[in-house]
Scaffold this motif. Structure first.
Motif, short mmCIF file in Angstrom:
data_model
loop_
_atom_site.label_atom_id
_atom_site.label_comp_id
_atom_site.label_asym_id
_atom_site.label_seq_id
_atom_site.Cartn_x
_atom_site.Cartn_y
_atom_site.Cartn_z
N SER A 2 17.29 49.97 -14.14
CA SER A 2 18.44 49.18 -14.58
C SER A 2 19.19 49.95 -15.66
CB SER A 2 17.98 47.84 -15.15
OG SER A 2 17.29 48.03 -16.38
N PRO A 47 23.97 46.27 -6.45
CA PRO A 47 23.52 44.98 -6.97
C PRO A 47 22.00 44.83 -6.88
CG PRO A 47 25.35 44.71 -5.42
CD PRO A 47 24.89 46.13 -5.31
N HIS A 48 21.47 44.14 -7.86
CA HIS A 48 20.04 43.81 -7.86
C HIS A 48 19.77 42.89 -6.67
CE1 HIS A 48 16.17 42.17 -9.09
NE2 HIS A 48 16.12 43.06 -10.07
N GLU A 54 17.73 40.54 -6.25
CA GLU A 54 17.39 39.16 -6.59
C GLU A 54 18.34 38.55 -7.61
OE1 GLU A 54 13.39 39.35 -7.92
OE2 GLU A 54 12.58 40.01 -5.99
N ASP A 55 19.22 39.35 -8.20
CA ASP A 55 20.16 38.85 -9.20
C ASP A 55 21.46 39.63 -9.06
OD1 ASP A 55 21.59 37.95 -11.35
OD2 ASP A 55 20.10 38.47 -12.87
N ARG A 56 22.45 39.05 -8.41
CA ARG A 56 23.68 39.76 -8.11
C ARG A 56 24.51 40.05 -9.35
NH1 ARG A 56 24.84 40.52 -3.01
NH2 ARG A 56 27.03 40.94 -3.50
N ARG A 57 24.16 39.43 -10.48
CA ARG A 57 24.86 39.75 -11.73
C ARG A 57 24.32 41.03 -12.34
NH1 ARG A 57 23.61 34.34 -14.88
NH2 ARG A 57 21.60 34.91 -13.96
N ALA A 58 23.17 41.47 -11.88
CA ALA A 58 22.53 42.66 -12.43
C ALA A 58 22.72 43.85 -11.49
CB ALA A 58 21.04 42.41 -12.65
N TYR A 113 21.30 47.92 -10.29
CA TYR A 113 20.31 48.98 -10.28
C TYR A 113 21.04 50.31 -10.22
CZ TYR A 113 15.73 46.74 -9.61
OH TYR A 113 14.55 46.08 -9.78
#
Length: 341
Positions: free
Chosen positions: A241, A273-274, A276-280, A282
């Motif tokens: 991240s 995008p992560h 499991e969390d589209r706000r995060a 990689y």
């Protein structure tokens, strides 16, 4: 619970797990020098803030002060001998002149030239800040025994001397010229602490300059190298991240975003995008990124091994142990604070 490991131990373990054939022994020592300096600078920021100044401004004022009466230098003196760029010098001089801490005037020896003079206000500020800095950093003395203090300073000075001989084509401050004014001006302070703080700062400057020279032909900056290497040693799928990379490179979130913009534009990393969390997000190392960083790691480690060639194997080991002891204490005290850069 007492902390048993420092951040360099973590990096060594990651390399051993993902790239077991890579010898990072020398780079761990230079890395501990740089990280020690980073945390000491973090402590110094607290002092600078209390005097309504910055590290960048104080560097200029301290250089003028170290020049001795009448506390004058030319802009060329700054960027040739004090690890500052021409543009950086101009910007810093603008700031300290507006604050009444320094003044620029025509050089009587060269009508086209400029002389920078430390004002009386600037002289007082340097003395007051220096006293406060030494008080803030005095805990370093308690980390080591008397014997260890003598040993670590001797080894650091020898390493500094060997790096001066190695050279990078850049004029850097002379050690004795840099240390003398501070020891004379503050006789009540422990000269060991004065020397230790200066030698760590000067060593970091030389290590950084030599590293920049090593990486120049690969067209990769020191910071970019650290980011790519963090991804490379993270193991499959070589993905981290942005916050993890910020911690690895000791950069702020904004600083990391700027670096990732450049690396992604060159096709060396990819942000996605992560799952499991589209706000995060990689950050993943691409194939071209891996190819480049593998070359950079090889060049980096070989170059840093040469930097330490002036010390015997037993001396390198002793220095590594002593630096690790201090870095553990600094990281336990300061925590993982990213840079504002």
């Amino acid at each position: 619970m007492e902390k048993k490991h420092d951040s360099v131990d973590v990096i060594k373990r990651e390399f051993a797990q993902t790239l077991p054939g890579v010898d990072v022994g020398a780079a761990t020592i230079t890395g501990r020098v740089r990280r020690t300096n980073f945390h000491l600078n973090r402590n110094a920021e607290e002092v600078f803030n209390s005097f309504n100044t910055t590290g960048a401004s104080f560097d200029v004022l301290a250089a003028l002060y170290a020049a001795g009466p009448p506390y004058q230098m030319t802009p060329t003196d700054f960027y040739r001998g004090h690890m500052m760029s021409s543009a950086g010098v101009t910007a810093r001089l603008d700031v300290v002149e507006r604050a009444g801490l320094a003044a620029r005037s025509r050089d009587p020896r060269d009508r086209r030239g400029v002389i920078v003079t430390l004002t009386k206000t600037g002289q007082k500020l340097v003395r007051d800040v220096a006293q406060a800095l030494y008080r803030r950093q005095a805990f370093v003395q308690k980390v080591y025994t008397e014997r260890e203090r003598r040993q670590v300073l001797n080894l650091l000075k020898r390493l500094l001397n060997s790096l001066e001989r190695l050279g990078s084509g850049t004029t850097l401050p002379d050690y004795q010229a840099a240390i003398g004014p501070w020891v004379r001006e503050f006789p009540a302070l422990d000269p060991w602490l004065v020397e230790f703080l200066l030698v760590i700062a000067m060593l970091t400057g030389r290590i950084n300059r030599e590293t920049d020279r090593l990486l120049h032909d690969l067209n990769v900056s020191r910071t970019a190298m650290i980011i790519l290497a963090a991804l490379r040693r993270s193991g499959d799928p070589q993905r981290l991240s942005p916050s993890e990379l910020s911690q690895a490179a000791m950069l702020s979130s904004a600083g990391m975003t700027a670096q990732l913009d450049q690396l992604e534009e060159r096709g060396l990393v990819r942000r996605s995008p992560h799952p499991e969390d589209r706000r995060a997000l990689y950050v993943t190392l691409t194939r071209p990124g891996q190819k480049l960083v593998d070359k950079a790691i090889e060049t980096y480690n070989a170059g840093h091994k040469r930097m330490l060639s002036g010390l015997a194997s037993s001396e390198r080991q002793a220095l590594d142990i002593l630096l690790r002891k201090l870095l553990i204490a600094l990281e336990a005290s300061n925590g993982a604070k990213p840079s504002k850069d």
